[in-house]
Design a protein around this motif. Structure first.
Motif: not given
Length: 397
Positions: A6-8, A264-266, A295-296, A298-305
């Protein structure tokens, strides 16, 4: 592990955030993880945990220093929420205390109320709850039946609240009441009620599907005498205050969702890399790789928002519609991610000893509390069709 993919996240990239993250992780490791089973059996966490969090400066972090806080911005509160969620920590209702009740007092409380309560809250010596929901009233807050009858120098409160987080441990509650029951404009108001007040009773702990270490219960008010000085804000302004502050509450639910999904992903990456089937790690199968890739993403997209929403909240610019989008979308994502991850654990995913099982049970309520996801979609739609609804209302008049 996920940071390799994921992006920092710039929102947590400062040296101060990294120091805070390390302190939070140490707190979880030394003061929480090993005690989760015992707390779940008891149905609550010990009061000493709250005092420990207060001593570390983890409560009410964005409150002004004069009231016991650290004057940090909301991103530090957000980091604390996410780090707890990553490990599936559900017992201590820290966020409700720091991110919902404390802002109510800071924004709408009198100077005397702020000085009396906020320093104790920041120290973890006074635990708080907020009481909106009633047995016959969930998301429709205008339908509450708890009353506060004016008796001159005090109110007399009667009613019942349910599903109250921190309910059993609470020392102070923000209670939504109707101050003019039976009239055309019944008036929803907010009262600060001490739990040691005569006529205030705490019901037994509710036997929930998940969140088993969280002391959720019903609260009863039987002719509870509340001084007029305990009115929070102006009489009749309670509904407006609650609507104003719900954006922050809904963002905290979204933060918990993205933190929980990352955890959960980790845990699933670690498990599938060591667990073997058909003479190879489960992670070696394309299905496993594709599921975790989905999963990763979707997580990245939501983290950004969610990071954008966190910045907006810090600047007092987060709209009700954006908060509703965050809460709705992130909790739906979280549920799907945890379900997919549990599947990859196989039979062990259904065993309570594995964190993924706790996560599966604990996260389900997030689509219900702080306003159901159906209500979130309604609020989003109202924002999209604001002009149409305004025209329809004007036409009716």
């Amino acid at each position: 592990m996920l940071q390799n993919v994921l992006l920092e996240r710039e929102i947590y990239a400062t040296e101060e955030h990294q120091m805070m993250r390390k302190m939070i992780q140490d707190f979880i490791k030394h003061d929480i993880i090993d005690y989760m089973d015992a707390w779940e059996q008891k149905g609550m966490v010990p009061r000493d945990l709250w005092k420990r969090a207060g001593a570390l400066g983890l409560l009410c972090m964005d409150m002004p220093v004069i009231y016991g806080g650290s004057a940090l911005d909301f991103s530090f509160n957000a980091l604390f929420i996410e780090e707890l969620a990553k490990e599936g920590i559900s017992g201590p209702g820290f966020s409700l205390h720091s991110d919902i009740v404390a802002p109510y007092l800071l924004k709408y409380g009198s100077e005397a109320q702020k000085q009396q309560y906020l320093p104790l809250m920041a120290a973890g010596e006074l635990i708080t709850a907020i009481c909106m929901t009633e047995p016959d009233c969930g998301s429709d807050l205008r339908a509450i039946k708890t009353t506060a009858v004016d008796k001159g120098d005090h109110y007399l409160v009667n009613g019942q609240k349910t599903f109250i987080t921190n309910g059993h441990l609470c020392d102070l509650c923000v209670v939504a009441v109707k101050t003019h029951p039976g009239t055309e404009r019944e008036g929803v108001s907010l009262l600060l009620i001490n739990s040691d007040s005569e006529g205030f009773e705490k019901g037994p702990l509710l036997n929930k599907i998940g969140l088993k270490a969280q002391d959720t219960c019903e609260l009863f008010f039987d002719h509870v005498k509340v001084p007029k000085d305990n009115l929070l804000g102006e009489e009749g302004s309670g509904f407006k205050i609650m609507m104003r502050e719900l954006a922050r509450e809904r963002l905290t639910v979204a933060l918990n969702a993205v933190g929980g999904a990352e955890g959960a992903i980790e845990k699933t990456l670690a498990y599938t890399s060591t667990r073997t089937a058909f003479k190879q790690p489960i992670a070696g199968f394309q299905n496993t790789q594709f599921k975790l890739a989905e999963c990763a993403a979707q997580l990245q997209v939501h983290q950004t928002f969610i990071d954008r929403c966190t910045r907006l909240l810090s600047d007092n610019k987060l709209s009700a519609e954006s908060a509703s989008m965050a809460k709705y979308s992130a909790t739906e994502m979280h549920s799907k991610v945890v379900d997919e991850c549990l599947q990859l654990f196989g039979g062990y995913g259904y065993i309570w000893d594995y964190p993924i099982a706790r996560m599966y049970a604990n996260n389900r309520v997030a689509r219900i509390y702080a306003g159901t996801n159906e209500i979130m979609k309604l609020l989003i739609a109202r924002g999209l069709f604001k002009d149409l609804f305004l025209h329809m209302k004007t036409s009716k008049n």
